[in-house]
Structure formats: C-alpha cells, structure tokens
Design a protein around this motif. Structure first.
Motif, PDB file in Angstrom:
ATOM      1  N   UNK A  92      64.538  35.288  27.969  1.00  0.00           N
ATOM      2  CA  UNK A  92      63.970  36.413  28.798  1.00  0.00           C
ATOM      3  C   UNK A  92      62.536  37.151  28.058  1.00  0.00           C
ATOM      4  N   UNK A  93      62.724  37.392  27.131  1.00  0.00           N
ATOM      5  CA  UNK A  93      61.672  38.379  26.383  1.00  0.00           C
ATOM      6  C   UNK A  93      60.451  37.306  26.334  1.00  0.00           C
ATOM      7  N   UNK A  94      60.519  35.947  26.103  1.00  0.00           N
ATOM      8  CA  UNK A  94      59.237  35.175  26.239  1.00  0.00           C
ATOM      9  C   UNK A  94      58.779  34.926  27.575  1.00  0.00           C
ATOM     10  N   UNK A  95      59.670  34.850  28.619  1.00  0.00           N
ATOM     11  CA  UNK A  95      59.183  34.859  29.974  1.00  0.00           C
ATOM     12  C   UNK A  95      58.599  36.096  30.551  1.00  0.00           C
ATOM     13  N   UNK A  96      58.987  37.113  29.989  1.00  0.00           N
ATOM     14  CA  UNK A  96      58.476  38.413  30.207  1.00  0.00           C
ATOM     15  C   UNK A  96      57.066  38.659  29.848  1.00  0.00           C
ATOM     16  N   UNK A  97      56.983  38.417  28.667  1.00  0.00           N
ATOM     17  CA  UNK A  97      55.529  38.621  27.776  1.00  0.00           C
ATOM     18  C   UNK A  97      54.681  37.329  28.531  1.00  0.00           C
ATOM     19  N   UNK A  98      55.103  36.163  28.811  1.00  0.00           N
ATOM     20  CA  UNK A  98      54.149  35.178  29.523  1.00  0.00           C
ATOM     21  C   UNK A  98      53.782  35.857  30.850  1.00  0.00           C
ATOM     22  N   UNK A  99      54.618  36.434  31.554  1.00  0.00           N
ATOM     23  CA  UNK A  99      54.336  36.667  32.874  1.00  0.00           C
ATOM     24  C   UNK A  99      53.047  38.014  32.639  1.00  0.00           C
ATOM     25  N   UNK A 100      53.167  38.731  31.785  1.00  0.00           N
ATOM     26  CA  UNK A 100      52.099  39.775  31.669  1.00  0.00           C
ATOM     27  C   UNK A 100      50.637  38.872  31.240  1.00  0.00           C
ATOM     28  N   UNK A 101      51.040  38.074  30.323  1.00  0.00           N
ATOM     29  CA  UNK A 101      49.678  37.343  29.867  1.00  0.00           C
ATOM     30  C   UNK A 101      49.092  36.600  31.130  1.00  0.00           C
ATOM     31  N   UNK A 102      50.020  35.951  31.959  1.00  0.00           N
ATOM     32  CA  UNK A 102      49.550  35.440  33.190  1.00  0.00           C
ATOM     33  C   UNK A 102      48.825  36.194  34.065  1.00  0.00           C
ATOM     34  N   UNK A 103      49.403  37.162  34.264  1.00  0.00           N
ATOM     35  CA  UNK A 103      48.772  38.529  35.081  1.00  0.00           C
ATOM     36  C   UNK A 103      47.235  38.772  34.844  1.00  0.00           C
ATOM     37  N   UNK A 104      47.242  39.002  33.313  1.00  0.00           N
ATOM     38  CA  UNK A 104      45.882  39.247  32.762  1.00  0.00           C
ATOM     39  C   UNK A 104      45.024  37.983  33.135  1.00  0.00           C
ATOM     40  N   UNK A 105      45.287  36.823  32.695  1.00  0.00           N
ATOM     41  CA  UNK A 105      44.663  35.798  32.699  1.00  0.00           C
ATOM     42  C   UNK A 105      44.132  35.422  34.025  1.00  0.00           C
ATOM     43  N   UNK A 106      44.848  35.413  35.166  1.00  0.00           N
ATOM     44  CA  UNK A 106      44.674  35.462  36.511  1.00  0.00           C
ATOM     45  C   UNK A 106      43.542  36.323  37.043  1.00  0.00           C
ATOM     46  N   UNK A 107      43.945  37.727  36.479  1.00  0.00           N
ATOM     47  CA  UNK A 107      42.797  38.682  36.916  1.00  0.00           C
ATOM     48  C   UNK A 107      41.596  38.253  36.356  1.00  0.00           C
ATOM     49  N   UNK A 108      41.362  37.783  35.367  1.00  0.00           N
ATOM     50  CA  UNK A 108      40.022  37.668  34.661  1.00  0.00           C
ATOM     51  C   UNK A 108      39.392  36.356  35.131  1.00  0.00           C
ATOM     52  N   UNK A 109      40.369  35.535  35.930  1.00  0.00           N
ATOM     53  CA  UNK A 109      39.790  34.257  36.287  1.00  0.00           C
ATOM     54  C   UNK A 109      39.845  34.298  37.918  1.00  0.00           C
ATOM     55  N   UNK A 110      39.875  35.359  38.581  1.00  0.00           N
ATOM     56  CA  UNK A 110      40.062  35.686  39.873  1.00  0.00           C
ATOM     57  C   UNK A 110      38.776  35.415  40.955  1.00  0.00           C
ATOM     58  N   UNK A 111      37.761  35.212  40.168  1.00  0.00           N
ATOM     59  CA  UNK A 111      36.460  34.907  41.047  1.00  0.00           C
ATOM     60  C   UNK A 111      36.607  33.548  41.720  1.00  0.00           C
ATOM     61  N   UNK A 112      37.427  32.732  41.146  1.00  0.00           N
ATOM     62  CA  UNK A 112      37.464  31.178  41.892  1.00  0.00           C
ATOM     63  C   UNK A 112      38.213  31.536  43.256  1.00  0.00           C
ATOM     64  N   UNK A 113      38.901  32.606  43.480  1.00  0.00           N
ATOM     65  CA  UNK A 113      39.543  32.730  44.699  1.00  0.00           C
ATOM     66  C   UNK A 113      38.851  34.042  45.515  1.00  0.00           C
ATOM     67  N   UNK A 114      37.548  34.134  45.133  1.00  0.00           N
ATOM     68  CA  UNK A 114      36.776  35.118  45.842  1.00  0.00           C
ATOM     69  C   UNK A 114      37.184  36.539  45.774  1.00  0.00           C
ATOM     70  N   UNK A 115      37.780  36.757  44.456  1.00  0.00           N
ATOM     71  CA  UNK A 115      38.010  38.318  44.075  1.00  0.00           C
ATOM     72  C   UNK A 115      37.184  38.455  42.904  1.00  0.00           C
ATOM     73  N   UNK A 116      36.567  39.682  43.069  1.00  0.00           N
ATOM     74  CA  UNK A 116      35.684  40.141  41.974  1.00  0.00           C
ATOM     75  C   UNK A 116      36.361  41.134  41.170  1.00  0.00           C
ATOM     76  N   UNK A 117      36.460  41.084  39.934  1.00  0.00           N
ATOM     77  CA  UNK A 117      37.082  41.980  39.046  1.00  0.00           C
ATOM     78  C   UNK A 117      35.939  42.514  37.747  1.00  0.00           C
TER      79      UNK A 117
END
Ligand code: NAD
Length: 456
Positions: free
Chosen positions: A45-70
């Motif tokens: 549970x703690x691992x998956x919670x941290x991994x989810x946070x990391x994924x949110x950051x990673x996806x936000x940073x790489x959002x351009x490929x979905x047409x989202x500018x951040x």
C-alpha cells in the motif's frame, strides 16, 4: 481455552481472524506493531501510493503528447510521503473496525509460544498467558540482509522499510537486487528525477517472469536512463560505494532488495515444528506437522504475496473449523503484478516453464517439444483503448496454450493498466478454460482487457 490464537495481523492473520469470528469461533489475534502487516504498513500500500504520486508528476510533465501544455510542473516529496501515511492509517483503521465488528480480540504486543501439547498451545504476550485450542502462525517475513561486507550498520544503506519511511528523496540511488521490490523502487525514483542504478546478480532483471515481457521493460528503462547491470555480483560496500564485478558505483543511498525470509520470531518453543529452508512446512490445507498448529502467509515461504496469504488463511480456517470443501489452493493460477510503468501482470506458466515441463516429461530438447504448446502474442495496440491512452507505447500480451487440450496455460502482459484485468486471465487458468470456452466471455468495449479476446 476453546479459542483460536493467531500470531500476526497481516493479510493472512486479519483475514483468518475475520472469517473464523464470523463462523462463531472465539479468536485472539496478537500483533506487535500495527494491524495490516507488511502489506498495509511497509509494503504494497505505501509503495503503490508513492508510485501513484510519482506517476501523476511524470504524466503531467509528459502531457504534451496528449495535447496538454504544462509549465512549471513540480512536486513536493514530503507531501507525497504525508499522503502515503494518511492512506496507510485509513486502511489500518478499516481493518481494526472490521475485526471489532466481528468481536475479535486483538492483543497489541509481541506474542511468544511458551509450550504446546496436542490439547493446547500456551502463548505469552504482555506478561499474560493464553491457552488456545489451535494456533495459526501468520508471522510473515522480514527483509533479507545479505552477508556482504559493509552492508550491516552502514548509514547509507536502506531496506524497503527505510526507503518508505524517508520524507525526502535521495540525490541518487544504487539498488541491489532487480526483483519486484528493486524494480518498483527504480520506477518511483526514476519518475521523480533521481539517478538510478540497478545491480542484479542473475542474467536478467525480474528473473522469475516471462523474459520477453521483461525485455520490453528493460529496453524502455535503459533508454530512459536507468542504469541496469545484470550478471553483476556485489563484492562489498564501503560507505556510499558499491564494489561489483562490473565496476564501482556510488550514490547517496544504497537500497538492498534481495528477497525476504520467513519470520519465525516467538516460535522457539515449537522446536519440533518442521521447516524447509527456514520456512514452515504446511500441507495443502495449511496444517503443519504439529496437530493443532497451522500456518499461512509469507512464513510458509510459498509465494510471498498478500493475495496468496489471504487465500491460505481462508483454507486454514476452513480446515480448522471442519468447514472446508475439498479444494486445494490453485497455486498455478495466482496472478502477480509488478507496478513498474508500464505495469507487468501475469498468471500461470511462463513460456520457459511450459517448455521445461514438456522437456522434463518427454525427455526431449526445447526444440523437440516446441510443437506441444502454442504461443500467441499481440502488441497491446490491438486494443483501441490502449492506443487512446498510451501514446507512443506498444506493450505486449502473450498467451500460452496447450496444443492438445487447447487450455489456457498462462498469460503475460506489459502495458497499462494490465493489473486491472489480469484477474480475467486468472479465472480462465484457474477454471482450466479452453480457448473456445474463454471466447464466449464478453469483454466490454473499449477496454484494454479486450486484448485477451483478440488472442483467442
Ligand atoms: P525478489 O526475490 O523478487 O528479488 C530479489 C532479486 O535480487 C532477485 O532478482 C535476485 O536474483 C537478486 N539478488 C539476490 N542476491 C543478490 C545480490 N547479492 N546482488 C544482486 N542481486 C541479488 O525479492 P524482493 O524484490 O526483495 O521482494 C521480496 C518479496 O516481496 C517477493 O516475494 C515479492 O514477490 C514480494 N513483493 C511483491 C510485490 C508485488 O506483488 N507487486 C511488490 C514487492 C514485493
């Protein structure tokens, strides 16, 4: 006296306590730290919670490929760690509530078996003695500390528990052991921008999984900049340095993730309890060699997964209360997931296992048994939903089929979110579905799960 004593309140212990209490049995559950065990407190549970946070950051940073500018995407690791603690607290409280609802007695303290006869087991906890009719051992496992010079008492060294407890990221990390824990932490730190080196002794990372699937992850991670060394032995640690057969690597932290071992704490009095390589030997119904002693979970050293532990607990309690239909645990149909990005999920035999099985049975070579089974593979991009949500990714779904019987022997996948539908494949393997039977199952459209249908 006429009660069931359970030592350990992880997924095996709390599941057993809940179902035994529900069935009308008096239960005393001993737990020395927090209910939920490794899984809830310092594992899944703690691992998956941290991994989810990391994924949110990673996806936000790489959002351009979905047409989202951040712009200026950033994260606060201390906040991620705080949220992890909150999630854990909430789930542990939920377990406590469930056990309360069933009027199960929970004793907080380190339990120790004092003596055992065929009539009773005496347990001491917090200076008090308890005489139980049956004992269920659910003491779990502990991180294995390898006998490598410089590991013990080295302030740079973390195990997974220390890594999860940290409220700040390391500047850099060397991970010793490219198994499940190693690769999940590699994912977490890499996605948050920490330079990661993984050192694995075997020729491949995740050596127990299907190697075609693992190869895709390795290629992707290496391209992304994770330094992965295989067939590399650690010779010694010196402060922040890891000396290996492939050179010396240094980092602020060194995570040791080379496996876990059964935890036999408090069981010394059971000197005639049968063990195998340090784990408790149980029969198909979780009974040990001692008539009134059962064991479930990691301490049995079978497959160290929370969902295996809870299934073992169900079987143990059913057997103890004489309410069990003759149903063994289907170890051949246990799904497993590695929460890398992309996720890996599999169930049943891998191609290597199927081949080895036939080679053994027929006394023939790998080439000679190749016609015994079929390997069907498709990129995940055969699923419309996968293409919509995984820009630039290919993924893979691989199904192994017994040629003669046409049964599904195993499914191995890489691609998000395969963890969410591997249970459908588990069902097919567990029930011994043939391809034509599995084909009659309707999969919702558009979902990534349709990839299974595509292979039938
Ligand atoms: P593991 O057995 O999965 O991996 C340990 C790895 O370390 C292996 O690849 C092994 O070859 C390697 N290794 C051993 N000694 C080494 C050495 N001296 N130098 C370099 N490499 C070495 O164990 P783990 O990753 O520690 O996980 C422990 C248990 O927890 C496993 O049973 C795992 O299944 C379970 N777990 C499951 C999940 C999940 O289901 N997602 C997540 C975390 C842990």
């Amino acid at each position: 006296m006429n009660f069931l004593a359970i030592i350990g309140g992880g997924p095996a212990g709390y599941t057993a306590a809940e179902i035994a209490s529900k069935a009308g049995k008096d239960v005393v559950l001993f737990e020395q730290t927090a209910l939920g065990g490794t899984c809830l407190n310092v594992g899944c549970i703690p691992t998956k919670t941290l991994l989810y946070g990391a994924k949110q950051y990673f996806n936000a940073k790489n959002a351009a490929k979905y047409g989202v500018t951040t712009s200026d995407v950033s994260f606060d690791y201390a906040k991620m760690a705080q949220r992890k603690t909150k999630v854990v607290r909430k789930l542990v409280a939920g377990i406590k509530q469930r056990l309360n609802n069933e009027h199960c007695t929970v004793v907080n303290g380190a339990a120790e078996v004092v003596s055992r006869t065929d009539e009773k087991v005496v347990i001491r906890c917090n200076e008090q003695e308890f005489e139980a009719e049956n004992l269920l051992i659910c003491t779990g496992s502990v991180n294995f500390v390898p006998p490598i010079s410089g590991v013990k008492d080295n302030p740079a060294v973390w195990d997974s528990t220390a890594a999860l407890a940290a409220t700040a990221l390391p500047e850099s990390i060397v991970i010793v052991g490219g198994g499940v824990i190693g690769m999940e932490f590699a994912t977490l730190y890499h996605e948050l921008g920490v330079p990661v080196t993984v050192i694995e002794a075997m020729p491949a990372i995740l050596p127990n999984l299907d190697q075609e699937v693992v190869g895709i992850l390795r290629e992707k991670y290496q391209k992304a900049g994770i330094n992965i060394l295989t067939e590399t032995k650690v010779l010694a640690l010196q402060g922040n340095e890891v000396q290996t057969t492939n050179g010396t690597f240094s980092a602020e932290r060194i995570l040791i993730s080379v496996g876990r071992r059964a935890n036999l704490q408090g069981l010394d009095a059971l000197s005639d309890l049968e063990l195998n390589r340090g784990a408790i030997v149980v029969d198909d119904f979780m009974k040990t060699n001692l008539p009134n002693v059962y064991a479930a979970g990691d301490v049995t050293g079978k497959i160290m997964l929370a969902h295996v532990a809870s299934r073992q607990a169900e079987v143990a309690v059913g057997r103890m209360l004489k309410q069990l239909p003759l149903q063994r645990i289907a170890y051949n149909a246990i799904p497993s997931v590695v929460y890398t990005n992309p996720e890996i999920a599999c169930v049943g035999m891998s191609e290597q296992e199927v081949s080895r099985f036939y080679q053994d049975m027929e006394g023939k070579s790998a080439e000679e048994v190749r016609d015994k089974y079929e390997v069907r593979t498709l990129p995940m991009t055969y699923s419309g939903r996968f293409v919509a949500e995984n820009e630039g990714e290919t993924g893979l779904c691989k199904m192994l089929i017994d040629k003669r019987q046409q049964t599904v022997l195993g499914v191995h996948m890489i691609g998000n979110p395969c963890s969410e539908f591997v249970a459908a494949a588990s069902f097919a393997v567990r029930m011994g579905y043939t391809v034509s039977e599995f084909k009659q199952v309707v999969f919702p459209h558009p979902t990534v799960s349709e990839i299974l249908k595509e292979l039938l």
